[in-house]
Write a protein that holds these residues in place. Structure first.
Motif, short mmCIF file in Angstrom:
data_model
loop_
_atom_site.label_atom_id
_atom_site.label_comp_id
_atom_site.label_asym_id
_atom_site.label_seq_id
_atom_site.Cartn_x
_atom_site.Cartn_y
_atom_site.Cartn_z
N HIS A 143 23.33 8.20 13.87
CA HIS A 143 23.80 9.81 13.81
C HIS A 143 25.47 10.35 13.75
CE1 HIS A 143 23.49 10.51 18.19
NE2 HIS A 143 24.07 11.38 18.01
N ILE A 144 26.02 10.09 14.51
CA ILE A 144 27.31 9.88 14.27
C ILE A 144 27.91 9.43 12.72
CG2 ILE A 144 29.21 9.25 14.90
CD1 ILE A 144 27.79 11.30 16.86
N ASP A 145 28.57 9.90 12.07
CA ASP A 145 28.60 9.72 10.91
C ASP A 145 30.95 9.94 11.02
OD1 ASP A 145 26.64 9.18 9.14
OD2 ASP A 145 26.80 11.54 9.27
N THR A 146 31.09 10.01 12.18
CA THR A 146 32.85 10.61 12.12
C THR A 146 32.64 11.10 13.43
OG1 THR A 146 32.63 12.87 11.82
CG2 THR A 146 32.85 11.46 9.80
N PRO A 147 34.34 10.55 13.87
CA PRO A 147 34.39 10.40 15.48
C PRO A 147 34.16 11.94 16.02
CG PRO A 147 36.20 8.98 14.27
CD PRO A 147 34.85 9.69 13.01
N GLU A 148 34.38 13.20 15.23
CA GLU A 148 34.20 14.44 15.13
C GLU A 148 33.56 14.77 15.67
OE1 GLU A 148 38.38 13.16 12.66
OE2 GLU A 148 36.13 13.61 12.20
N GLN A 149 32.29 13.97 15.62
CA GLN A 149 30.70 14.30 16.03
C GLN A 149 30.03 13.64 17.70
OE1 GLN A 149 28.88 12.54 11.87
NE2 GLN A 149 27.90 13.85 12.59
N VAL A 150 31.79 12.80 17.79
CA VAL A 150 30.71 13.00 19.20
C VAL A 150 31.11 14.00 20.29
CG1 VAL A 150 31.18 11.18 21.15
CG2 VAL A 150 31.81 10.19 18.45
N THR A 151 30.24 14.34 21.17
CA THR A 151 29.90 14.62 22.60
C THR A 151 29.87 14.48 23.87
OG1 THR A 151 27.15 14.96 21.70
CG2 THR A 151 28.92 16.72 20.63
N ILE A 152 29.52 15.40 24.67
CA ILE A 152 30.11 14.48 25.71
C ILE A 152 28.70 14.11 26.11
CG2 ILE A 152 28.41 16.53 27.17
CD1 ILE A 152 31.23 13.89 28.81
N VAL A 153 27.40 13.91 25.32
CA VAL A 153 26.11 13.63 25.35
C VAL A 153 26.44 12.13 24.72
CG1 VAL A 153 24.05 13.56 24.33
CG2 VAL A 153 24.49 15.63 24.95
N GLU A 154 26.94 11.85 23.85
CA GLU A 154 27.19 9.92 23.80
C GLU A 154 27.23 9.49 24.67
OE1 GLU A 154 25.50 12.96 20.07
OE2 GLU A 154 27.55 12.97 21.14
N ILE A 155 28.75 10.11 24.84
CA ILE A 155 29.50 9.49 25.80
C ILE A 155 28.17 9.24 26.87
CG2 ILE A 155 30.92 10.18 28.12
CD1 ILE A 155 32.95 11.50 25.81
N ALA A 156 27.63 9.77 27.78
CA ALA A 156 26.58 10.07 28.79
C ALA A 156 25.95 8.85 28.54
CB ALA A 156 26.41 11.04 29.43
N ASN A 157 25.32 8.83 27.13
CA ASN A 157 24.04 8.09 26.40
C ASN A 157 24.48 6.18 26.02
OD1 ASN A 157 22.55 10.42 26.34
ND2 ASN A 157 22.26 10.44 24.15
N ALA A 158 25.88 6.46 26.51
CA ALA A 158 26.26 5.26 26.28
C ALA A 158 26.76 4.12 27.61
CB ALA A 158 27.68 5.13 25.56
#
Length: 445
Positions: free
Chosen positions: A213-228
């Motif tokens: 669901h991430i098409d560009t780096p600008e969409q990255v939030t703390i949620v994606e960081i935590a999920n990784a």
């Protein structure tokens, strides 16, 4: 003697154990089916984030600093040395000059084994994070309604809190933008951290590749960081190949004589399994066992004294005072020191405390604790022992009583706990320690 183990007819045990020895039935084997499924692309990204100091306020400490595989995914200290410290593991120092630590981390850094299991519903020593509908975001947590949506697991929700803890990773007010934001509101720092990560070109590309669901780096939030981060930890530290696990799966030769006798004690006379129950070897509940108190404690907001009331700090219920969550026991041999504050450096010591809590409390000496030297904190380290009223309150709460075991039986219990250590899962984890991270900051090795 023969007995059936979960429907499988076993061969004669190495040591005869009478049926009356088993007060609690042995659990079913822990299998891959007991774990949540995580994306390996996200886990590979999480590996880099876990070892990258970019996630700390002052860019000087990583998740791995206090949860390092060289130290059983802990740090080998009774109470951790976070922001301002220098070094790794038991050799970590409290820092010098203006950068020295201002406070010890109030509790022991727990191991990270099997935190991706489906049954796990509560984390932290006091249970202040749990799966719940309290705030309509899936979790009861210190962030309350400000915790964002979208976490893939309890482990992912947990991952965001050390990042915004002053004495763990964020740093002190006026030192950096992360620490400053936290003092406005806990969730104010997470967008800053996310931007700090995603503007690094290598990280930006990796997030786009790992998250559909991430098409560009600008969409990255703390949620994606935590999920990784959660995906990495859950896959990297999955342990279900210990001798005990092999025994539960039907290999009755997996345990030697001492380990078999220790298992009988654990599930029988010693009553360990009354709390360390089920596949996870934890009831995920809270118990007061009278561990020797020391350190700053995790005080409630308006506590006028140095102390740690455990679960009561989260629930505000008097009946929860001095109770702490039952830890899981896979790889416990690797995760010393033991207890919510690391009061005992050996398995023998923590076992003896469970068998005779009041006697061991009276005999405990301050030099038992693994506390890096910090003279400016000495007045706080053992201040609670001089508070007669607090020590009296502490003594009134006990959920365990004396159990008489012979010296040989204690040795057998130690042997059994060592049989909980994974083999291949410990020796050859899927990812390991990266040589470098995208930020270019040093990696704790």
């Amino acid at each position: 003697m023969q007995r059936r183990l979960h429907g499988v007819l076993s061969f004669p045990l190495l040591v005869l154990v009478s049926a009356s020895a088993w007060a609690v039935e042995l659990p079913a084997p822990l299998t891959k089916a007991d774990f949540l499924a995580f994306d390996h692309r996200q886990a590979a990204l999480g590996q880099l984030l876990f070892y990258d100091r970019i996630l700390s306020g002052n860019r000087n400490i990583a998740c791995a600093t206090c949860h390092h595989p060289r130290h059983g995914t802990g740090d080998g200290l009774s109470l951790g040395i976070g922001e301002g410290g220098e070094g790794l593991g038991p050799d970590r120092l409290a820092g010098t000059g203006g950068d020295r630590i201002r406070k010890r981390i109030p509790r022991n850094a727990p191991g990270l084994w099997n935190l991706g299991t489906k049954e796990l519903h509560t984390l932290f020593h006091d249970g202040r994070l749990s799966v719940a509908d309290t705030y309509d975001n899936g979790f009861n947590s210190p962030a309350e309604e400000w915790l964002p949506d979208g976490f893939n697991s309890l482990l992912a929700a947990q991952a965001v809190f050390p990042l915004v803890a002053q004495f763990e990773m964020s740093g002190n007010p006026r030192e950096n933008e992360i620490a400053g934001a936290i003092h406005d509101r806990i969730d104010a720092a997470w967008p800053i951290l996310a931007k700090r990560v995603r503007v690094i070109p290598d990280y930006g590309r990796r997030f786009v590749a790992a998250f559909d669901h991430i098409d560009t780096p600008e969409q990255v939030t703390i949620v994606e960081i935590a999920n990784a981060l959660a995906a990495f930890q859950a896959i990297e530290w999955q342990s279900l190949d210990s001798p005990f696990d092999r025994y539960l799966a039907g290999d009755t030769t997996a345990l030697d004589g001492a380990q078999t006798r220790g298992m009988a004690l654990f599930y029988g006379k010693a009553n360990c399994a009354s709390c360390h129950s089920g596949k996870l070897m934890s009831d995920q509940k809270f118990h007061a066992i009278g561990l020797p108190p020391f350190g700053p404690g995790r005080t409630r907001r308006f506590d006028p004294m140095v102390r740690d009331v455990g679960r009561m700090g989260e629930s505000d219920r008097l009946e929860d005072a001095y109770r702490f969550r039952t830890p899981m026991l896979r790889n416990v041999e690797l995760t010393a020191p033991y207890g919510h504050n690391g009061a005992y450096p050996t398995l023998d010591g923590i076992i003896r405390h469970h068998l005779a809590p009041d006697t061991m409390l009276q005999a405990w000496a301050p030099d038992t604790a693994a506390l890096p030297d910090a003279p400016w904190l000495a007045a706080v380290d053992f201040a609670v022992w001089n508070d007669a009223r607090e020590m009296a309150r502490h003594a009134r709460f006990r959920d365990i009583g004396p159990v008489a075991l012979a010296e040989a039986e204690i040795s057998d219990l130690v042997a059994f706990l060592k049989a909980l250590t994974g083999t291949g899962s410990v020796a050859a984890p899927p990812f390991g320690i990266p040589a470098t991270v995208p930020s270019g900051l040093p990696v704790d090795r």
